[in-house]
Write a protein that holds these residues in place. Structure first.
Motif, PDB file in Angstrom:
ATOM      1  N   GLY A  72       0.833  -1.195   0.000  1.00 44.09           N
ATOM      2  CA  GLY A  72       0.000   0.000   0.000  1.00 44.09           C
ATOM      3  C   GLY A  72       0.865   1.240   0.000  1.00 44.09           C
ATOM      4  O   GLY A  72       2.096   1.170   0.054  1.00 44.09           O
ATOM      5  N   ASN A  73       0.221   2.394  -0.071  1.00 45.56           N
ATOM      6  CA  ASN A  73       0.945   3.666  -0.018  1.00 45.56           C
ATOM      7  C   ASN A  73       0.139   4.673   0.791  1.00 45.56           C
ATOM      8  O   ASN A  73      -1.094   4.594   0.868  1.00 45.56           O
ATOM      9  N   LEU A  74       0.857   5.602   1.409  1.00 46.29           N
ATOM     10  CA  LEU A  74       0.222   6.610   2.256  1.00 46.29           C
ATOM     11  C   LEU A  74      -0.342   7.729   1.398  1.00 46.29           C
ATOM     12  O   LEU A  74       0.265   8.159   0.408  1.00 46.29           O
ATOM     13  N   THR A  75      -1.533   8.214   1.784  1.00 50.09           N
ATOM     14  CA  THR A  75      -2.171   9.351   1.128  1.00 50.09           C
ATOM     15  C   THR A  75      -2.697  10.306   2.199  1.00 50.09           C
ATOM     16  O   THR A  75      -2.765   9.974   3.383  1.00 50.09           O
ATOM     17  N   PHE A  76      -3.084  11.510   1.751  1.00 53.97           N
ATOM     18  CA  PHE A  76      -3.656  12.478   2.678  1.00 53.97           C
ATOM     19  C   PHE A  76      -5.010  11.992   3.193  1.00 53.97           C
ATOM     20  O   PHE A  76      -5.761  11.313   2.483  1.00 53.97           O
ATOM     21  N   ASN A  77      -5.322  12.373   4.419  1.00 50.26           N
ATOM     22  CA  ASN A  77      -6.635  12.140   4.983  1.00 50.26           C
ATOM     23  C   ASN A  77      -7.570  13.226   4.448  1.00 50.26           C
ATOM     24  O   ASN A  77      -7.481  14.397   4.835  1.00 50.26           O
ATOM     25  N   SER A  78      -8.466  12.832   3.552  1.00 45.81           N
ATOM     26  CA  SER A  78      -9.336  13.811   2.896  1.00 45.81           C
ATOM     27  C   SER A  78     -10.376  14.412   3.831  1.00 45.81           C
ATOM     28  O   SER A  78     -11.048  15.389   3.467  1.00 45.81           O
TER      29      SER A  78
END
Length: 492
Positions: free
Chosen positions: A120-126
């Motif tokens: 997986g990869n980290l993304t912003f918390n929308s």
């Protein structure tokens, strides 16, 4: 006659006698050999026991003697006892299997590991986004040295705005405060709030008694500046977006889970993540959501995991190795994963039937873990499958036109095997088609031109006269019937 002449005559007579004797012996041996040759041929023919003879076009009709078929202009085909009555298998000599390094594996029951390793990869918390807007019309007096993707602290200044509407409202408030009327003063304070003045600016104005002409716009949260849409000298309208800030108090871990492995995942399930950026550390989180749409390209489901980020070191874009816990299965039917042949549309195994015979068999797969794959349908415990060399057997089956046996329900009889060949469409009739096809090797049929009934008239939807086709037929009680008809690409 003198003595030398007598000796010559005697020797000549003896030679003639010996020659006649030798000629007789050779002739006798030839006769014996000719008498024995049919016996030898007959013995060779009877080495394989013939069960019956049949016409491949009408396999339900059996004959006790060889000869010409009463249905077609062709010879009857023998069915041997060592064929087991089945032409849908590949036979390989034992010495050849040793040379190929062919290895068998037994279908067994065992426990499936209860974890799944994915990436997986980290993304912003929308959900952690702050939008800064102009509360009323005004002008941009100053823009601080900020740019997109800057890290901001909470309260970091972004721009100074001049709002004329607030100046007149503050002057009215000061005039009413000197009048000493509490009700009018409360109404004036309410007017400042309705004009869009922030509570902190109102409190500072009341304490100082000085008109606040400038409003310094600040970041309401700590995070990453995503957008800054102001420049010095701009005129602002009410509600215009000035900046967007994405918080970093938590981040989302976007995990790609193969659709075949998604069974048992649920919201709130615990997750362990390991990031190459922080070797040796294990981060814990839980599944926040299983997104409703799968990725069409990778055939994966997106699973969202929320990870706390109190110190802000987790940055969007970092990759992670993720372990997902799944319900354990203690009584699963398992085969080695290397024994499965995946063709894209279905999964096959080569079933070892003994005596060097192997059958391509379709199976339905379950979960896969630790080098073993679960079989949901198609095999039984104790059967043997080819774990090494199965691709050679599959290629041989394809060359012979042997198609894999399809899955059948436990309470139904196995479906007869399909037999494949290539041919050309000569004529199309109602419910049937006339084909000029090559030999059907698995049935022992030579090349011929004849009419075949169709299992479904829809098979001809994309077929026209003259097309080169791949045809698959199945033996029925009424003869051969076309089950599949695939158009072949024209060769350049």
């Amino acid at each position: 006659m003198n003595s030398p002449m007598k000796r010559l005559a005697l020797l000549s007579g003896l030679a003639l006698a010996l020659g006649a004797t030798a000629l007789y012996a050779v002739s006798s041996a030839t006769v014996v050999a000719e008498e024995q040759e049919p016996t030898t041929k007959e013995a060779a023919q009877t080495e394989r026991k013939v069960l019956y003879w049949y016409d491949p076009m009408s396999p339900q009709q059996k004959f006790d003697q060889p000869g010409k078929s009463p249905f077609m202009d062709m010879q009857l085909v023998p069915r041997y006892a060592d064929e087991g009555g089945d032409s849908a298998t590949v036979s390989i000599d034992a010495s050849i299997t040793q040379n190929l390094g062919m290895r068998l594996a037994t279908v067994r029951r065992g426990a499936l590991a209860n974890s799944l390793e994915v990436v997986g990869n980290l993304t912003f918390n929308s959900r952690d986004i702050a939008v800064v807007q102009a509360r009323t019309g005004g002008f941009v007096e100053r823009v601080y040295a900020r740019a997109a993707e800057d890290l901001l602290e909470a309260g970091a200044p972004l721009a100074d705005l001049l709002v004329p509407a607030w100046v007149s409202a503050q002057e009215d408030y000061l005039a009413l405060r000197d009048a000493g009327d509490p009700d009018l003063l409360a109404a004036a304070r309410q007017r400042l709030r309705l004009a869009g003045m922030p509570p902190a600016l109102i409190a500072r104005f009341e304490r100082s008694g000085q008109v606040q002409a400038l409003w310094t716009v600040t970041s309401p949260i700590a995070g990453v500046l995503q957008e800054l849409n102001v420049r010095e000298g701009m005129t602002l309208a009410t509600g215009q977006t000035l900046a967007t800030v994405n918080g970093l108090r938590s981040v989302w871990l976007d995990v790609a889970v193969p659709e075949a492995e998604a069974l048992g995942l649920h919201q709130g399930q615990l997750v362990e993540a390991r990031l190459p950026a922080f070797p040796g550390e294990v981060l814990s989180g839980s599944i926040d959501a299983i997104l409703p749409q799968a990725n069409l390209d990778s055939r994966t489901l997106r699973v969202r995991v929320e990870l706390a980020n109190p110190d802000g070191r987790l940055r969007p874009g970092l990759t992670a190795q993720v372990r997902l816990a799944r319900p354990a299965q203690d009584d699963a039917l398992l085969v080695p994963s290397e024994a499965v042949i995946r063709s894209g549309r279905r999964a096959l195994v080569m079933l070892a039937e003994g005596a060097g015979r192997y059958r391509p068999l379709e199976v339905r797969l379950g979960q896969e873990t630790a080098g073993s794959t679960q079989i949901l349908n198609g095999l039984q415990e104790g059967q043997q499958v080819v774990a090494s060399g199965q691709f050679l057997l599959d290629s041989e089956a394809s060359l012979r036109g042997i198609l894999a046996q399809a899955l059948a329900s436990p309470d139904t009889q196995p479906t007869p095997a399909l037999h494949a060949a290539q041919g050309k469409v000569v004529e199309i009739d109602d419910g049937s088609v006339i084909l000029a096809h090559g030999p059907i090797k698995t049935l022992g049929m030579p090349s011929m031109t004849m009419s075949y009934p169709l299992a479904d008239p829809a098979l001809l939807d994309w077929i026209t006269v003259g097309d080169q086709v791949q045809v698959s037929v199945r033996e029925t009680d009424d003869g051969l019937q076309i089950e599949r008809l695939d158009k072949l690409e024209a060769q350049p």
